[in-house]
Design a protein around this motif. Structure first.
Motif, mmCIF file in Angstrom:
data_model
loop_
_atom_site.group_PDB
_atom_site.id
_atom_site.type_symbol
_atom_site.label_atom_id
_atom_site.label_comp_id
_atom_site.label_asym_id
_atom_site.label_seq_id
_atom_site.Cartn_x
_atom_site.Cartn_y
_atom_site.Cartn_z
ATOM 1 N N GLN A 78 0.706 -1.483 0.214
ATOM 2 C CA GLN A 78 0.246 -0.342 0.194
ATOM 3 C C GLN A 78 0.680 1.310 -0.325
ATOM 4 O O GLN A 78 2.091 1.160 0.811
ATOM 5 N N CYS A 110 -1.084 1.111 9.018
ATOM 6 C CA CYS A 110 -1.919 0.620 7.851
ATOM 7 C C CYS A 110 -2.210 -0.482 9.181
ATOM 8 O O CYS A 110 -1.697 -1.348 9.656
ATOM 9 N N GLU A 111 -3.725 -0.425 8.348
ATOM 10 C CA GLU A 111 -4.554 -1.664 9.053
ATOM 11 C C GLU A 111 -5.171 -2.000 8.612
ATOM 12 O O GLU A 111 -5.362 -3.609 8.595
ATOM 13 N N ALA A 112 -4.903 -2.472 6.707
ATOM 14 C CA ALA A 112 -5.630 -2.870 6.570
ATOM 15 C C ALA A 112 -5.098 -4.145 5.259
ATOM 16 O O ALA A 112 -3.946 -4.349 5.228
ATOM 17 N N SER A 115 -7.263 -10.140 2.772
ATOM 18 C CA SER A 115 -8.215 -11.567 3.342
ATOM 19 C C SER A 115 -7.659 -12.921 2.445
ATOM 20 O O SER A 115 -6.774 -12.597 1.731
#
Length: 314
Positions: A78, A110-112, A115
């Protein structure tokens, strides 16, 4: 193994002390534990991805260029409009000492996290170091770590502790203990192990983790070499004498070399890692030592390319 290794963690601009005209100065180098492991793995020919956030500033551009140059995939990377983390390094002690400047830095906020579906094609995830101290990213990484543990992918872990950065020591110790009990591959330095569990012998700690989920435990001892255990074997590899320029990134280079050694032996999968022979374990440990030794002969975390180092070890 055809699946990739995904390295998750911080990216840091390490300012390394050098001698310059007029006195001491600092040279900026690309760094950060998981970033170093990713670049070293890419240079050793292992399919590798790097997952974190880096800034949109000039240092962020350098991080991206470093990944590209080292043949590391970036589909999990990111870019955030936030500063880059800066780390100033002192080499006056046996181990490098760091001072970090990371308030609201891209790799800290950043936390994303990817999946399970997004992780298609990833065979192993590697975590470690200050990414597991600094919130909010630390909690996000722990959630991903524990979600993937015991699943279809290997989870590799090197605590690479920076005790001076720890503010909530009880909470941090509890987190590291949870992760050590959940990881498939554990690499830890003797110094870090002594800080975590000063009353427990190294052999007893390794045996305890192997009774949980760990399949391989590696403990490094600097000039005294490195020891590794699986549930069925034990091996030791000697340190390789070298003319040391600095030791920045040596542990990360060893980690990458060890994972690359397992990859060479087709052991870096959940199906094959369970029962490595003593010979195969020694081969991977010795290869890690070769990679670390070559890195110590260079300034900063500048790991060697595969063609610059012989596979296996003595």
């Amino acid at each position: 193994m055809t699946h990739s290794v995904l390295c998750l963690g911080e990216a840091v601009i390490d300012f390394i002390p050098v001698q310059a005209e007029g006195g001491a100065a600092y040279r900026p180098c690309l760094g950060g534990s998981s970033y170093n492991v990713a670049r070293a793995l890419g240079r050793l020919g292992v399919p590798t991805e790097y997952g974190c956030a880096v800034s949109t500033d000039l240092f962020g551009d350098q991080f991206v260029a470093g990944l590209t140059e080292s043949r590391v995939g970036q589909r999990f990377l990111q870019r955030l409009e936030a500063p880059s983390t800066l780390g100033f390094v002192s080499l006056d002690q046996a181990e490098p000492v760091y001072a970090f400047y990371d308030e609201s830095a891209a790799d800290r906020i950043c936390e994303a996290m990817p999946s399970g579906l997004a992780l298609a094609g990833v065979g192993a995830l590697h975590f470690g170091s200050i990414a597991l101290i600094r919130e909010p990213t630390a909690s996000a990484y722990e959630t991903l770590f524990l979600r993937e543990a015991g699943g279809t992918r290997l989870v590799s872990f090197d605590p690479n502790i920076r005790a001076s950065l720890v503010r909530d020591e009880a909470g941090y110790r509890a987190r590291i203990d949870r992760l050590l009990r959940a990881a498939d591959i554990i690499k830890i330095s003797g110094a870090d192990l002594d800080w975590l569990f000063p009353e427990i012998s190294h052999e007893a700690a390794a045996a305890d983790w192997l009774r949980h989920r760990a399949r391989v435990v590696v403990i490094t001892h600097g000039k005294d070499g490195v020891s590794g255990w699986s549930r069925v074997s034990h091996a030791h590899a000697k340190a390789i004498p070298t003319e040391v320029v600095d030791t920045v990134g040596a542990g990360d280079s060893f980690m990458a070399g060890f994972l690359a050694g397992l990859h060479e032996e087709n052991l870096l999968t959940p199906e094959t890692l369970g029962h490595p022979s003593a010979a195969a374990l020694h081969q991977a440990l010795a290869y890690g030592q070769k990679v670390a030794s070559a890195t110590c002969a260079r300034r900063g975390a500048d790991s060697p390319w595969r063609e610059q180092i012989a596979p296996g070890g003595e």
